[in-house]
Design a protein around this motif. Structure first.
Motif, PDB file in Angstrom:
ATOM      1  N   LYS A 220       0.830  -1.202   0.000  1.00  0.00           N
ATOM      2  CA  LYS A 220       0.000   0.000   0.000  1.00  0.00           C
ATOM      3  C   LYS A 220       0.871   1.260   0.000  1.00  0.00           C
ATOM      4  N   ILE A 221       1.920   1.261   0.797  1.00  0.00           N
ATOM      5  CA  ILE A 221       2.824   2.414   0.815  1.00  0.00           C
ATOM      6  C   ILE A 221       3.488   2.584  -0.551  1.00  0.00           C
ATOM      7  N   GLU A 222       3.929   1.461  -1.127  1.00  0.00           N
ATOM      8  CA  GLU A 222       4.610   1.512  -2.420  1.00  0.00           C
ATOM      9  C   GLU A 222       3.706   2.020  -3.538  1.00  0.00           C
ATOM     10  N   SER A 223       2.445   1.627  -3.514  1.00  0.00           N
ATOM     11  CA  SER A 223       1.566   1.956  -4.633  1.00  0.00           C
ATOM     12  C   SER A 223       0.881   3.305  -4.479  1.00  0.00           C
ATOM     13  N   ASP A 224       0.509   3.686  -3.246  1.00  0.00           N
ATOM     14  CA  ASP A 224      -0.379   4.837  -3.067  1.00  0.00           C
ATOM     15  C   ASP A 224       0.232   6.021  -2.344  1.00  0.00           C
ATOM     16  N   ILE A 225       1.328   5.814  -1.604  1.00  0.00           N
ATOM     17  CA  ILE A 225       1.834   6.902  -0.763  1.00  0.00           C
ATOM     18  C   ILE A 225       3.210   7.374  -1.216  1.00  0.00           C
ATOM     19  N   ALA A 226       4.169   6.476  -1.294  1.00  0.00           N
ATOM     20  CA  ALA A 226       5.536   6.880  -1.641  1.00  0.00           C
ATOM     21  C   ALA A 226       5.640   7.576  -2.994  1.00  0.00           C
ATOM     22  N   PRO A 227       4.920   7.156  -4.035  1.00  0.00           N
ATOM     23  CA  PRO A 227       5.080   7.812  -5.345  1.00  0.00           C
ATOM     24  C   PRO A 227       4.621   9.269  -5.384  1.00  0.00           C
ATOM     25  N   THR A 228       3.880   9.713  -4.378  1.00  0.00           N
ATOM     26  CA  THR A 228       3.308  11.060  -4.417  1.00  0.00           C
ATOM     27  C   THR A 228       4.278  12.145  -3.955  1.00  0.00           C
ATOM     28  N   GLY A 229       5.370  11.752  -3.332  1.00  0.00           N
ATOM     29  CA  GLY A 229       6.299  12.724  -2.758  1.00  0.00           C
ATOM     30  C   GLY A 229       6.315  12.721  -1.253  1.00  0.00           C
ATOM     31  N   VAL A 230       5.432  11.961  -0.629  1.00  0.00           N
ATOM     32  CA  VAL A 230       5.486  11.789   0.826  1.00  0.00           C
ATOM     33  C   VAL A 230       6.805  11.125   1.195  1.00  0.00           C
ATOM     34  N   ASN A 231       7.480  11.666   2.207  1.00  0.00           N
ATOM     35  CA  ASN A 231       8.786  11.123   2.593  1.00  0.00           C
ATOM     36  C   ASN A 231       8.853  10.684   4.054  1.00  0.00           C
ATOM     37  N   HIS A 232       7.690  10.553   4.690  1.00  0.00           N
ATOM     38  CA  HIS A 232       7.683  10.281   6.125  1.00  0.00           C
ATOM     39  C   HIS A 232       6.390   9.547   6.480  1.00  0.00           C
ATOM     40  N   MET A 233       6.502   8.318   6.949  1.00  0.00           N
ATOM     41  CA  MET A 233       5.353   7.564   7.448  1.00  0.00           C
ATOM     42  C   MET A 233       5.271   7.742   8.961  1.00  0.00           C
ATOM     43  N   ILE A 234       4.136   8.240   9.429  1.00  0.00           N
ATOM     44  CA  ILE A 234       3.920   8.494  10.851  1.00  0.00           C
ATOM     45  C   ILE A 234       2.816   7.547  11.298  1.00  0.00           C
ATOM     46  N   CYS A 235       3.203   6.486  11.977  1.00  0.00           N
ATOM     47  CA  CYS A 235       2.315   5.361  12.241  1.00  0.00           C
ATOM     48  C   CYS A 235       1.656   5.498  13.609  1.00  0.00           C
ATOM     49  N   ALA A 236       0.349   5.798  13.609  1.00  0.00           N
ATOM     50  CA  ALA A 236      -0.432   5.841  14.843  1.00  0.00           C
ATOM     51  C   ALA A 236      -0.840   4.408  15.166  1.00  0.00           C
ATOM     52  N   ILE A 237       0.032   3.724  15.869  1.00  0.00           N
ATOM     53  CA  ILE A 237      -0.116   2.295  16.077  1.00  0.00           C
ATOM     54  C   ILE A 237      -1.329   2.005  16.956  1.00  0.00           C
ATOM     55  N   THR A 238      -2.170   1.098  16.456  1.00  0.00           N
ATOM     56  CA  THR A 238      -3.341   0.632  17.185  1.00  0.00           C
ATOM     57  C   THR A 238      -3.070  -0.789  17.649  1.00  0.00           C
ATOM     58  N   ASP A 239      -3.148  -1.012  18.949  1.00  0.00           N
ATOM     59  CA  ASP A 239      -2.869  -2.333  19.495  1.00  0.00           C
ATOM     60  C   ASP A 239      -3.984  -2.728  20.466  1.00  0.00           C
ATOM     61  N   PRO A 240      -3.994  -3.965  20.955  1.00  0.00           N
ATOM     62  CA  PRO A 240      -5.089  -4.396  21.829  1.00  0.00           C
ATOM     63  C   PRO A 240      -5.271  -3.538  23.065  1.00  0.00           C
ATOM     64  N   ALA A 241      -4.186  -3.053  23.666  1.00  0.00           N
ATOM     65  CA  ALA A 241      -4.318  -2.241  24.876  1.00  0.00           C
ATOM     66  C   ALA A 241      -5.015  -0.924  24.589  1.00  0.00           C
ATOM     67  N   LEU A 242      -4.682  -0.307  23.450  1.00  0.00           N
ATOM     68  CA  LEU A 242      -5.317   0.964  23.097  1.00  0.00           C
ATOM     69  C   LEU A 242      -6.799   0.756  22.797  1.00  0.00           C
ATOM     70  N   VAL A 243      -7.103  -0.299  22.051  1.00  0.00           N
ATOM     71  CA  VAL A 243      -8.506  -0.592  21.749  1.00  0.00           C
ATOM     72  C   VAL A 243      -9.285  -0.856  23.032  1.00  0.00           C
ATOM     73  N   LYS A 244      -8.699  -1.583  23.949  1.00  0.00           N
ATOM     74  CA  LYS A 244      -9.361  -1.871  25.231  1.00  0.00           C
ATOM     75  C   LYS A 244      -9.629  -0.586  25.998  1.00  0.00           C
ATOM     76  N   SER A 245      -8.658   0.326  26.010  1.00  0.00           N
ATOM     77  CA  SER A 245      -8.820   1.578  26.750  1.00  0.00           C
ATOM     78  C   SER A 245      -9.951   2.418  26.183  1.00  0.00           C
ATOM     79  N   PHE A 246     -10.031   2.490  24.856  1.00  0.00           N
ATOM     80  CA  PHE A 246     -11.003   3.376  24.216  1.00  0.00           C
ATOM     81  C   PHE A 246     -12.384   2.748  24.086  1.00  0.00           C
ATOM     82  N   THR A 247     -12.430   1.442  23.823  1.00  0.00           N
ATOM     83  CA  THR A 247     -13.713   0.822  23.471  1.00  0.00           C
ATOM     84  C   THR A 247     -14.149  -0.294  24.404  1.00  0.00           C
ATOM     85  N   GLY A 248     -13.223  -0.796  25.229  1.00  0.00           N
ATOM     86  CA  GLY A 248     -13.556  -1.926  26.089  1.00  0.00           C
ATOM     87  C   GLY A 248     -13.506  -3.264  25.397  1.00  0.00           C
ATOM     88  N   ARG A 249     -13.156  -3.283  24.110  1.00  0.00           N
ATOM     89  CA  ARG A 249     -13.109  -4.533  23.356  1.00  0.00           C
ATOM     90  C   ARG A 249     -11.821  -5.299  23.644  1.00  0.00           C
TER      91      ARG A 249
END
Length: 349
Positions: free
Chosen positions: A296-325
């Motif tokens: 996805k990065i190769e096809s849709d993001i990197a070719p546009t000139g974006v030079n920095h991926m800023i990953c808002a990582i979603t993990d089980p602990a974060l999901v549990k905190s926000f949603t209880g799931r």
């Protein structure tokens, strides 16, 4: 392509500090966090992280100038820069509209872009010169000075932008780059970069020297379905802040988001998740196996000139905190940091 970790500092502080140390060891460019009252204070957290890290850059993405006075942002950034030996940077924005509503601030009356542009000038002046005198529309000073001085000759000051085009052009013209949150399609990034480039050219700058960051809801793991389910748990919460124009640039009909936004507004997070379809999740997150994310990065993001991926990582602990799931099959933050380091960083060096 640089890779950074966008942290929501809602974990136990000992865990957040450990994740920052790991990101530093793995060679991530930066750790960012939102500067808003919903979360633990990033400035204190990053100050504590300063002594235990050596390379990674630290700062807010974004700090809301509607709530935090820009001279105080400059003071905090300069102090953090000294603590880190020259590793601080700042991304400014108008603020999370949901947070502003809780302060009983109607964002439509705040002239958000004008305010941000003026704040960039304030922060830049105080970081560079240590004092400021100006009469502005929002911020005025008469000889205000600070003894908080940065180590870097030029602390990066950037703009967080979503709607455009004027915000993207302002970032290119007035700042050191843009962090564009919550876009995932090639069309959306081509649009953003086009206007960043126009602003940079107006200022006589080479747009390729700017930091052009893609701030994305992110989940990666060996189980594609589990990673996408983690992203689905959070997509609605983030996407509810996306303007209609941005949704359309990402292939989403704003009308399809209405039931999700209404459920969130009513406090029905379970209902909002249920209404977030796999199709919406696919369009409004970067999630799956390392190979899927890389493609996805190769096809849709990197070719546009974006030079920095800023990953808002979603993990089980974060999901549990926000949603209880309770989620299974998805690595925690540290596991995802390692997967990014092992599988995503090398192809984009």
């Amino acid at each position: 392509m640089k890779f950074s970790y966008a942290m929501l500092p809602d974990y136990p502080l000992s865990e957040s500090l450990a994740s920052i140390r790991l990101a530093d060891e793995l060679g991530f460019h930066a750790v960012y966090a939102a500067d808003e009252p919903w979360h633990k204070d990033l400035w204190l957290l990053f100050a504590a992280a300063a002594a235990d890290t050596s390379q990674i850059r630290l700062g807010p993405s974004v700090s809301a100038v509607t709530l935090r006075e820009p001279s105080l942002i400059a003071q905090a950034a300069a102090t953090l820069d000294e603590l880190t030996g020259g590793r601080a940077e700042v991304v400014l924005g108008s603020g999370n509209f949901g947070v502003l509503a809780q302060y009983k601030i109607d964002w439509t009356t705040t002239k958000p872009l004008t305010r941000v542009k003026e704040a960039v000038g304030v922060v830049r002046t105080l970081l560079d010169e240590g004092s400021i005198t100006r009469d502005g529309e929002f911020y005025s000073y008469d000889g205000l000075f600070t003894f908080a001085r940065p180590v870097q000759e030029h602390v990066p000051v950037k703009i967080g932008a979503m709607r455009g085009p004027k915000s993207f052009e302002a970032a290119g013209e007035l700042s050191d780059g843009v962090h564009h949150a919550l876009s995932y399609s090639r069309a959306a990034y081509e649009y953003a970069v086009e206007h960043v480039k126009a602003g940079a050219e107006r200022a006589g700058k080479d747009w390729r020297t700017l930091d052009i960051g893609a701030w994305v809801v992110f989940a990666v793991g060996p189980d594609s379905a589990a990673a996408k389910e983690a992203a689905r748990s959070m997509v609605g919460l983030y996407a509810s802040a996306m303007p209609a124009e941005q949704l359309e640039r990402n292939g989403v009909d704003p009308a399809d988001m209405v039931p999700i936004i209404e459920a969130i507004g009513a406090g029905d997070l379970a209902g909002a998740i249920e209404k977030t379809t796999p199709e919406i999740t696919e369009r409004l997150s970067l999630a799956g196996t390392p190979d899927e994310v890389r493609a996805k990065i190769e096809s849709d993001i990197a070719p546009t000139g974006v030079n920095h991926m800023i990953c808002a990582i979603t993990d089980p602990a974060l999901v549990k905190s926000f949603t209880g799931r309770d989620l299974t099959g998805v690595p925690g933050v540290d596991g995802q940091l390692r997967l990014i380091h092992e599988h995503l960083m090398p192809p984009f060096k």
